[in-house]
Design a protein around this motif. Structure first.
Motif, mmCIF file in Angstrom:
data_model
loop_
_atom_site.group_PDB
_atom_site.id
_atom_site.type_symbol
_atom_site.label_atom_id
_atom_site.label_comp_id
_atom_site.label_asym_id
_atom_site.label_seq_id
_atom_site.Cartn_x
_atom_site.Cartn_y
_atom_site.Cartn_z
ATOM 1 N N GLU A 39 2.508 3.141 -1.924
ATOM 2 C CA GLU A 39 0.704 3.376 -2.073
ATOM 3 C C GLU A 39 0.449 2.729 -1.852
ATOM 4 N N VAL A 40 -0.448 3.165 -1.045
ATOM 5 C CA VAL A 40 -1.986 2.370 -0.942
ATOM 6 C C VAL A 40 -2.935 2.323 -2.007
ATOM 7 N N LEU A 41 -3.115 0.900 -2.015
ATOM 8 C CA LEU A 41 -3.605 0.101 -3.541
ATOM 9 C C LEU A 41 -5.867 0.915 -3.242
ATOM 10 N N ASP A 42 -5.949 0.458 -1.745
ATOM 11 C CA ASP A 42 -7.322 0.131 -1.486
ATOM 12 C C ASP A 42 -6.795 0.306 -0.143
ATOM 13 N N PRO A 43 -8.290 1.424 0.780
ATOM 14 C CA PRO A 43 -7.742 1.132 2.810
ATOM 15 C C PRO A 43 -8.838 0.008 3.082
#
Length: 339
Positions: A176-180
């Motif tokens: 899961e990406v936190l913030d691109p």
């Protein structure tokens, strides 16, 4: 100091999925500990690799970029990681339980005297009381994995030595990406300070990587068979059902050991971990090793002649019957209703 470190595997300039999954899990562990997450990237011509890593909330990426560091060979990578850990003193290090991780992890843990738990299925933070020595430890890494042939789930802790090290197989953790747009710090190290000429004695002259014959990990529908399928011939029926549903075929270890299907289709603790939208378990009893590899499927259908099979307890729907009787009917009715 005392941060959570992830060793990132890199192939052709791309960070491996298992490493991104561990970055996600590492971020959760670091948050509970109130520390940062850092990544180690070792390779050749990997300028800009941090762009793939920062979106997962990584505060610092340690980059070692030099000729001869890719493809992976044991000595230089082990020398770099050991020396870096002596300098940075992480409290936790996670690696993928891949061919690389299974080679690198034990070498690093042995050199640092830290210990390592392989093939973990879960990682948590918790406290531990050593009643024998009357000591209490706070915020240790719970390294959780099946043991004794899957008859128990063991929680392993390493109270006194650092880093606490664990390997996790591909697909076990969510990615899961936190913030691109997350930005951290890039530290580009002088590789010559970490390795010697002797570490570079092995050179890869030719390398062949065989592509996977199936796409079990990313398949939205999986039809899996166990020992209850009965024979290699009966597995052909599962392939027919999979073709009808545009699905992939998987198997339990028992079916693989019986020689009914290839090992690369094995699902479970010693195979592939999957999260399909639909998992159809045919003749699978549901030993803990297998359940560990598919329990997060969105919808589970169990086809089993044994109403008390363990897998039925986690299935959303249970069809009590033999594979030979049920599967052909599923094929027939699906074809009929999909016209």
């Amino acid at each position: 100091m005392n941060n959570v470190f992830i060793y990132c595997e890199i192939e052709d300039g791309v960070v491996a999925d298992v490493s991104l999954e561990l970055l996600t899990k590492g971020r959760t562990l670091a948050s509970k500990l109130g520390v940062d997450i850092e990544a180690v990237a070792i390779g050749t011509s990997i300028d800009g690799i941090e762009k793939q890593i920062f979106p997962y909330g990584v505060k610092k990426v340690h980059v070692f970029d030099a000729p001869g560091l890719s493809p992976y060979t044991t000595l230089p990578h082990a020398a770099i990681v050991c020396q870096l850990f002596r300098e940075e003193k992480p409290q936790i290090c996670l690696m993928g339980a891949t061919v690389i991780g299974r080679d690198l992890g034990p070498r690093v843990s042995s050199a640092l005297g830290s210990g390592l738990t392989a093939d973990c299925t879960a990682l948590e933070i918790g406290d531990y009381e050593d009643k024998k020595n009357q000591k209490e430890y706070k915020n240790l890494l719970y390294q959780i994995r099946p043991a004794f042939g899957g008859s128990i789930v063991a929680t392993i802790v390493n109270p006194d030595h650092r880093p606490q090290m664990a390997t996790v197989r591909d697909g076990v953790m969510k990615k899961e990406v936190l913030d691109p747009n997350f930005k951290g710090e890039v530290v580009r190290h002088d590789v010559k300070k970490y390795i010697s000429d002797a570490d570079m004695v092995v050179k890869v002259i030719e390398r062949h990587v065989e592509k996977a014959k199936n796409n079990l990990k990313n398949a939205p529908i999986i039809v899996a068979g166990g020992y209850g399928v009965g024979s290699r011939e009966n597995f052909k029926t599962l392939f027919d059902l999979a073709k009808t549903l545009n699905a992939e075929v998987g198997a339990s270890r028992a079916a693989v050991d019986a020689g009914w299907v290839d090992h690369d289709r094995q699902i479970g603790q010693t195979g592939v971990t999957v999260r399909p939208k639909l998992y159809i378990a045919c003749g699978i009893s549901g030993q803990i090793q297998h359940i560990a590899g598919m329990q997060e499927s969105s919808l589970i259908i169990s086809i089993n002649s044994d109403p008390n099979a363990p897998i039925n307890s986690i299935a959303d729907y249970v069809i009590n019957g033999t594979v030979e009787d049920v599967v052909p009917k599923m094929i027939k009715y699906f074809k009929k209703n999909s016209k």
